[in-house]
Scaffold this active site. Structure first.
Site, mmCIF file in Angstrom:
data_model
loop_
_atom_site.group_PDB
_atom_site.id
_atom_site.type_symbol
_atom_site.label_atom_id
_atom_site.label_comp_id
_atom_site.label_asym_id
_atom_site.label_seq_id
_atom_site.Cartn_x
_atom_site.Cartn_y
_atom_site.Cartn_z
ATOM 1 N N PRO A 27 0.856 -1.191 0.000
ATOM 2 C CA PRO A 27 0.000 0.000 0.000
ATOM 3 C C PRO A 27 0.890 1.240 0.000
ATOM 4 O O PRO A 27 1.957 1.225 0.618
ATOM 5 C CB PRO A 27 -0.769 -0.129 1.317
ATOM 6 C CG PRO A 27 0.091 -0.999 2.189
ATOM 7 C CD PRO A 27 0.749 -1.953 1.245
ATOM 8 N N HIS A 28 0.459 2.256 -0.741
ATOM 9 C CA HIS A 28 1.290 3.463 -0.796
ATOM 10 C C HIS A 28 0.477 4.645 -1.271
ATOM 11 O O HIS A 28 -0.580 4.479 -1.886
ATOM 12 C CB HIS A 28 2.487 3.251 -1.733
ATOM 13 C CG HIS A 28 2.103 2.902 -3.133
ATOM 14 N ND1 HIS A 28 1.832 1.606 -3.523
ATOM 15 C CD2 HIS A 28 1.928 3.658 -4.241
ATOM 16 C CE1 HIS A 28 1.522 1.587 -4.816
ATOM 17 N NE2 HIS A 28 1.573 2.815 -5.272
ATOM 18 N N ALA A 29 0.972 5.822 -0.981
ATOM 19 C CA ALA A 29 0.315 7.043 -1.465
ATOM 20 C C ALA A 29 1.280 8.211 -1.381
ATOM 21 O O ALA A 29 2.187 8.230 -0.553
ATOM 22 C CB ALA A 29 -0.923 7.351 -0.630
#
Lengths: 490, 149
Positions: B63-65
């Site tokens: 997960p990343h942002a």
């Protein structure tokens, strides 16, 4: 094998780089050279035009639109999502290698591929080759359609469509195209399509020479300049000039810095308007009248030559046919010969002109068959078509070679054509047909000797071209055009 | 500030789904002052996850942002013995990497995150993380493999 890839994902943080790394590892494991452009957040490190040109295939591992994908147009392409590249990179590499192998047939693509760092001579040649590579399909399409029309309809189909005297019969020609099928039949339709394709040779040549120099802004002034070269009868040499001129003007205009307000309209209004106007004025007013004057002068001179001996006239007509292949000088020789045919009597000048006009494509076809390494991929393809084009007296089949390397090619084919023209006159051959080449052999007086004369000229042209090309140049010229067949799947 | 510290490593995570794991990691980032607004950051991560799950074959979730709620480029790492479904076709993720990038991060920061992403496809790196004895070992691995290379 050399490959390139672009990876790209929505956030540009993770998958872009993971896919790049996975593909690089898989390529290395399989013994291939892969360069990856990561279109992520860490800044772009774009692939160079040379890298792309050298690559045999392209992999897009992307979940979002690849930026500037035009750069890869025409390359064999494998498309996948970034995850596929991360999970199964070896599979994508294998697919790319597979595509590169199956899509071997070269075709020019719509990218500008001139090496920025090359010297003037090399760049000039690359510009010319850019134009030539786009022109060749037109030569092939037009030439082969005309040859097919001759095959099915007899060579008189050209006279039926365009008007003129053929084998002693005078045709009015077709001016109203709705009457084309009724007047000239299916072969007439094929001929007309071929002739229209041919009418685009010079505009396409000029347009894409300019495109090679100045990219997209060059296209409009180049094409229009080429059309004007055709309209003024300046032929493909006029087209070369128009292309170089248009490219230079467009390139200069893209370098002009203007106030911000004007910059927005530069690409859509100012550059097309100014470049096309400048090139058009020069082609019409500066190039047009000297061409007409030269034609008048040459015509008068030819008419005066009639007393100077048949062989000399044959040599001269032959050389003129090969000089510009459909250009002003060629037209003068051809028109002169057709004039001697008007009375419906067998004409020696017509035989010399036709035989000599068959030599350039045949000689170059022979040259490409003998020494493939001296020619680019595009030229080799043109050489293969040259056999049929030459046999059909479609001299334009040699234009791609002459346009790419005029100083070596034109004198060589002039030698061959002059020899054929002189020999045809010497043996006293005649022709009743103004065109058709091998298809009108029945209307030729002394056909076997004419064929022999053509063979001699063909060999002379081929040997001269090979000798000229071997001087001062290394073998195996690099094709400036990335040569692959598959259009990008998007 | 280093990309990862020991308090950003959760080795025996009991969380049952993606949202729980992500929240647990995000709260660690917030506690370390790297994320300024947990809810805003989670919204950005979830939005990215909704485009396409970030689970990869081999038991990986990333997960990343890029988010305005991130103050420092950071990596938070979780290991789950039972695994958490992350949308990969071959089963649940056991190694989860939460990557947080500030919205206007400069090239240097992004280059480090890019280097991290590149290491994640190396089996040796994944194996070493899967068997790392403690948080300090994880931090040491990441630092050696990503930062010092």
């Amino acid at each position: 094998m050399k490959l390139v890839a672009v990876t790209s994902c929505p956030t540009g943080i993770a998958h872009t780089y993971m896919a790049a790394e996975a593909l690089e590892q898989a390529a290395e494991a399989a013994g291939h050279e892969l360069l990856v452009e990561t279109q992520g957040s860490a800044g772009m490190d774009p692939l160079s035009p040379q890298d792309i040109a050298a690559a045999r295939a392209v992999i897009f591992a992307a979940d979002v639109e690849v930026r500037d994908r035009d750069r890869f147009a025409g390359k064999p392409l494998v498309q996948a999502g970034v995850k596929q590249a991360i999970n199964n990179p070896a599979e994508l590499i294998a697919q790319a290698v597979d595509r590169a192998d199956t899509d071997a047939a070269p075709a020019p693509v719509l990218v500008s591929k001139v090496d920025e760092s090359a010297g003037v001579g090399t760049r000039l040649r690359q510009w010319l080759m850019t134009g030539v590579s786009y022109m060749i399909p037109f030569v092939a399409a037009g030439g082969l359609l005309i040859a097919l029309a001759f095959l099915f309809g007899g060579a008189e189909v050209a006279s039926k469509v365009n008007g003129g005297t053929f084998g002693g019969v005078t045709y009015a020609g077709v001016t109203d195209l709705s009457q084309l099928l009724a007047t000239a039949g299916v072969p007439g339709v094929l001929f007309k399509i071929g002739a229209v394709a041919f009418s685009m040779l010079v505009p396409i040549l000029a347009g894409f020479i300019a495109f090679g120099i100045a990219d997209r802004p060059g296209l409009v002034p180049g094409v229009v300049g080429g059309l004007l070269a055709t309209a003024t009868g300046a032929g493909f040499l006029g087209g070369l000039l128009a292309g170089l001129l248009a490219g230079g003007v467009a390139y200069a205009l893209t370098r002009v810095s203007l106030p911000r307000a004007l910059q927005a309209v530069m690409p859509v209004v100012i550059i097309p308007l100014v470049s096309t106007a400048v090139v058009g004025v020069i082609m019409l007013l500066v190039i047009g009248s000297p061409v007409a004057a030269v034609q008048t002068g040459l015509t008068n001179w030819l008419t005066g030559m009639t007393g100077a001996g048949a062989v000399g006239l044959g040599l001269l007509l032959g050389a003129m046919m090969a000089f510009d292949m459909g250009g002003p000088v060629n037209k003068v020789a051809y028109t002169f010969a057709v004039g001697t045919l008007a009375s419906g009597t067998p004409s020696a000048a017509m035989a010399a002109v036709m035989a000599a006009g068959m030599v350039p494509p045949l000689g170059l076809a022979l040259a490409t068959a003998l020494r493939r390494r001296l020619f680019t991929d595009a030229e080799r393809k043109a050489g293969e078509a040259g056999w049929l084009l030459g046999a059909s007296f479609i001299t334009e089949g040699a234009i791609p070679f002459a346009a790419a390397d005029p100083l070596r090619v034109i004198p060589s084919i002039m030698l061959g054509s002059a020899a054929t023209g002189g020999l045809t006159m010497a043996v006293g051959a005649t022709s009743l047909a103004p065109h058709g080449g091998i298809w009108v052999v029945g209307l030729i007086g002394k056909p076997l000797l004419v064929l022999l004369a053509i063979a001699v000229g063909m060999v002379i042209a081929a040997v001269s071209v090979l000798a000229a090309k071997s001087i001062g140049r290394t073998e195996n010229p690099t094709d400036p055009v990335p040569t692959t067949a598959t259009p990008a799947a998007a | 500030m280093p990309l990862i510290t020991e308090d950003l490593v959760l080795l025996d995570l009991a969380a049952k789904d993606r949202a729980e794991v992500t929240r647990a990691l995000a709260e660690r980032l917030a506690a370390a002052g790297r994320v300024t607004d947990v809810e805003a950051f989670l919204a950005d991560v979830t939005a990215r996850e909704a485009q396409m799950p970030t689970g990869l074959e081999g038991g990986i979730g990333i997960p990343h942002a890029r988010s305005a709620a991130v103050a420092e480029p950071s990596l938070a790492f979780a290991r789950s013995a039972d695994g958490v479904d992350w949308g990969a076709p071959d089963g649940p993720a056991r190694l989860i990497f939460l990557i947080a990038a500030p919205d206007g991060a400069g090239g240097e920061h992004m280059k480090i995150l890019a280097a991290l992403a590149r290491r994640l496809v190396h089996q040796s790196f994944k194996d070493a993380l899967a068997t790392a004895a403690d948080a300090a070992a994880v931090v040491k691995l990441v630092t050696e493999e990503v930062i010092d290379r």
